[in-house]
Design a protein around this motif. Structure first.
Motif, mmCIF file in Angstrom:
data_model
loop_
_atom_site.group_PDB
_atom_site.id
_atom_site.type_symbol
_atom_site.label_atom_id
_atom_site.label_comp_id
_atom_site.label_asym_id
_atom_site.label_seq_id
_atom_site.Cartn_x
_atom_site.Cartn_y
_atom_site.Cartn_z
ATOM 1 N N GLU A 213 20.811 87.929 7.995
ATOM 2 C CA GLU A 213 20.479 87.390 6.672
ATOM 3 C C GLU A 213 19.077 87.805 6.230
ATOM 4 O OE1 GLU A 213 20.323 83.165 4.271
ATOM 5 O OE2 GLU A 213 21.400 83.285 6.166
ATOM 6 N N GLU A 214 18.102 87.634 7.122
ATOM 7 C CA GLU A 214 16.706 87.929 6.767
ATOM 8 C C GLU A 214 16.491 89.394 6.386
ATOM 9 O OE1 GLU A 214 14.130 86.744 9.963
ATOM 10 O OE2 GLU A 214 14.486 84.607 9.609
ATOM 11 N N GLU A 215 17.190 90.303 7.062
ATOM 12 C CA GLU A 215 16.954 91.733 6.842
ATOM 13 C C GLU A 215 18.089 92.420 6.092
ATOM 14 O OE1 GLU A 215 15.539 93.793 10.334
ATOM 15 O OE2 GLU A 215 14.311 92.079 10.941
ATOM 16 N N ASN A 216 18.978 91.624 5.524
ATOM 17 C CA ASN A 216 20.055 92.129 4.662
ATOM 18 C C ASN A 216 20.924 93.208 5.301
ATOM 19 O OD1 ASN A 216 19.338 90.465 2.404
ATOM 20 N ND2 ASN A 216 17.586 91.821 2.110
ATOM 21 N N PHE A 217 21.468 92.904 6.471
ATOM 22 C CA PHE A 217 22.396 93.839 7.099
ATOM 23 C C PHE A 217 23.745 93.758 6.400
ATOM 24 C CE2 PHE A 217 19.264 93.628 10.446
ATOM 25 C CZ PHE A 217 19.270 94.920 10.958
ATOM 26 N N ASP A 218 24.416 94.899 6.301
ATOM 27 C CA ASP A 218 25.760 94.971 5.736
ATOM 28 C C ASP A 218 26.826 94.738 6.799
ATOM 29 O OD1 ASP A 218 24.409 97.856 4.394
ATOM 30 O OD2 ASP A 218 24.887 96.118 3.138
ATOM 31 N N LEU A 219 26.481 95.093 8.059
ATOM 32 C CA LEU A 219 27.466 95.078 9.125
ATOM 33 C C LEU A 219 26.799 94.754 10.453
ATOM 34 C CD1 LEU A 219 30.403 95.770 10.100
ATOM 35 C CD2 LEU A 219 29.595 98.136 10.403
ATOM 36 N N VAL A 220 27.473 93.931 11.239
ATOM 37 C CA VAL A 220 27.090 93.655 12.621
ATOM 38 C C VAL A 220 28.199 94.204 13.501
ATOM 39 C CG1 VAL A 220 26.742 91.862 14.363
ATOM 40 C CG2 VAL A 220 25.762 91.577 12.078
ATOM 41 N N MET A 221 27.813 94.927 14.566
ATOM 42 C CA MET A 221 28.797 95.484 15.487
ATOM 43 C C MET A 221 28.510 95.008 16.900
ATOM 44 S SD MET A 221 29.145 99.345 14.017
ATOM 45 C CE MET A 221 30.491 99.747 15.102
ATOM 46 N N LEU A 222 29.578 94.615 17.596
ATOM 47 C CA LEU A 222 29.476 94.140 18.977
ATOM 48 C C LEU A 222 30.687 94.620 19.761
ATOM 49 C CD1 LEU A 222 28.775 90.387 18.178
ATOM 50 C CD2 LEU A 222 27.103 92.014 19.056
ATOM 51 N N GLY A 223 30.499 94.692 21.068
ATOM 52 C CA GLY A 223 31.640 94.919 21.939
ATOM 53 C C GLY A 223 32.430 93.628 22.063
ATOM 54 N N CYS A 224 33.694 93.752 22.384
ATOM 55 C CA CYS A 224 34.573 92.587 22.507
ATOM 56 C C CYS A 224 34.173 91.701 23.677
ATOM 57 C CB CYS A 224 36.008 93.073 22.682
ATOM 58 S SG CYS A 224 37.211 91.762 22.802
ATOM 59 N N LYS A 225 33.834 92.315 24.796
ATOM 60 C CA LYS A 225 33.448 91.565 25.989
ATOM 61 C C LYS A 225 32.166 92.159 26.533
ATOM 62 C CE LYS A 225 37.142 92.655 28.035
ATOM 63 N NZ LYS A 225 38.455 93.155 27.857
ATOM 64 N N GLY A 226 31.208 91.300 26.818
ATOM 65 C CA GLY A 226 29.955 91.757 27.400
ATOM 66 C C GLY A 226 29.845 91.348 28.841
ATOM 67 N N LYS A 227 28.634 91.363 29.328
ATOM 68 C CA LYS A 227 28.355 91.022 30.727
ATOM 69 C C LYS A 227 27.934 89.568 30.831
ATOM 70 C CE LYS A 227 28.634 95.173 32.601
ATOM 71 N NZ LYS A 227 29.356 95.567 33.760
ATOM 72 N N HIS A 228 28.857 88.640 30.562
ATOM 73 C CA HIS A 228 28.542 87.238 30.734
ATOM 74 C C HIS A 228 29.679 86.573 31.508
ATOM 75 C CE1 HIS A 228 29.779 88.332 26.697
ATOM 76 N NE2 HIS A 228 30.411 87.212 26.562
ATOM 77 N N LYS B 260 31.038 83.309 17.915
ATOM 78 C CA LYS B 260 30.028 82.641 17.086
ATOM 79 C C LYS B 260 29.593 83.525 15.923
ATOM 80 C CE LYS B 260 25.830 79.933 17.173
ATOM 81 N NZ LYS B 260 24.757 79.349 17.961
ATOM 82 N N VAL B 261 29.431 84.816 16.193
ATOM 83 C CA VAL B 261 28.983 85.730 15.138
ATOM 84 C C VAL B 261 30.027 85.853 14.040
ATOM 85 C CG1 VAL B 261 28.331 88.122 14.635
ATOM 86 C CG2 VAL B 261 27.419 86.992 16.674
ATOM 87 N N ILE B 262 31.284 86.016 14.428
ATOM 88 C CA ILE B 262 32.357 86.153 13.437
ATOM 89 C C ILE B 262 32.372 84.960 12.481
ATOM 90 C CG2 ILE B 262 34.872 86.018 13.159
ATOM 91 C CD1 ILE B 262 35.073 87.773 15.673
ATOM 92 N N ASN B 263 32.158 83.788 13.014
ATOM 93 C CA ASN B 263 32.252 82.579 12.202
ATOM 94 C C ASN B 263 30.983 82.213 11.456
ATOM 95 O OD1 ASN B 263 35.013 81.718 12.723
ATOM 96 N ND2 ASN B 263 34.345 81.552 14.845
ATOM 97 N N ASN B 264 29.865 82.889 11.739
ATOM 98 C CA ASN B 264 28.610 82.475 11.117
ATOM 99 C C ASN B 264 27.780 83.583 10.479
ATOM 100 O OD1 ASN B 264 28.391 79.480 11.910
ATOM 101 N ND2 ASN B 264 28.934 80.487 13.827
ATOM 102 N N ALA B 265 28.100 84.821 10.720
ATOM 103 C CA ALA B 265 27.299 85.918 10.159
ATOM 104 C C ALA B 265 27.483 86.003 8.649
ATOM 105 C CB ALA B 265 27.679 87.242 10.812
ATOM 106 N N PRO B 266 26.416 86.341 7.943
ATOM 107 C CA PRO B 266 26.496 86.427 6.483
ATOM 108 C C PRO B 266 26.970 87.791 5.973
ATOM 109 C CG PRO B 266 24.249 86.776 7.181
ATOM 110 C CD PRO B 266 25.053 86.485 8.427
ATOM 111 N N ASP C 160 29.723 91.512 7.065
ATOM 112 C CA ASP C 160 30.885 91.965 7.815
ATOM 113 C C ASP C 160 30.541 92.075 9.294
ATOM 114 O OD1 ASP C 160 32.256 92.183 5.449
ATOM 115 O OD2 ASP C 160 32.186 94.372 5.351
ATOM 116 N N VAL C 161 31.550 91.861 10.129
ATOM 117 C CA VAL C 161 31.399 91.943 11.581
ATOM 118 C C VAL C 161 32.524 92.829 12.106
ATOM 119 C CG1 VAL C 161 31.364 90.670 13.769
ATOM 120 C CG2 VAL C 161 30.384 89.638 11.696
ATOM 121 N N LEU C 162 32.150 93.793 12.939
ATOM 122 C CA LEU C 162 33.134 94.667 13.570
ATOM 123 C C LEU C 162 33.032 94.479 15.076
ATOM 124 C CD1 LEU C 162 35.268 96.912 13.507
ATOM 125 C CD2 LEU C 162 33.392 98.562 13.464
#
Length: 151
Positions: free
Chosen positions: A109-124, A138-144, A146-148
């Motif tokens: 939100e602060e830096e006006n990103f158009d898209l956030v990208m993440l891997g499906c599963k990380g190292k947790h 959490k990102v899918i439900n709260n990012a302002p 698009d999320v890929l």
């Protein structure tokens, strides 16, 4: 289409696949790409289980922290090399003191990103995923923006 892309990575295969997809989209759209790695994400996995007898002088905690910082620097350097080999620019950030999902939501939100990208599963851990959910959840439900999520 996407002018500013934020990519969260760790050293998982899914994260590396997301990074490669970001490179592909960045080339196509001439996007600004910022890649970050969160040290706190990994520290939260081990710190509750770290225990030892003897004086607590913080030496063990410091060594664990230093290992995770070095791992973060390494994975970000790999991202820089990947982009450089393709003649593309990338900005990298090693973040501390904020969980990656909270960082993504705040910075997107602060830096006006158009898209956030993440891997499906990380190292947790599976326990953390079961109790708290995943970072992509959490990102899918709260990012302002698009999320890929990349598999």
């Amino acid at each position: 289409m996407y002018k500013k892309i934020l990519v969260g990575i760790d050293n998982s295969q899914d994260a590396m696949d997301a990074l490669k997809k970001a490179l592909e989209l960045g080339k196509r759209d001439n996007s600004e790409i910022i890649v970050f790695h969160s040290v706190i994400h990994h520290l939260s996995e081990v710190m509750p289980s770290v225990s030892f007898s003897g004086p607590s002088n913080g030496a063990v905690s410091y060594l664990i922290h230093e290992d995770y910082v070095n791992e973060g620097k390494k994975v970000l350097k790999e991202a820089e090399v990947l982009f450089a080999n393709e003649g593309q620019k990338v900005q990298t950030r090693l973040i501390f003191d904020i969980p990656p999902e909270d960082y993504i939501i705040k910075i997107a939100e602060e830096e006006n990103f158009d898209l956030v990208m993440l891997g499906c599963k990380g190292k947790h851990s599976k326990l953390k995923r079961t109790i708290l959910g995943t970072i992509p959840d959490k990102v899918i439900n709260n990012a302002p923006c698009d999320v890929l999520i990349v598999r």
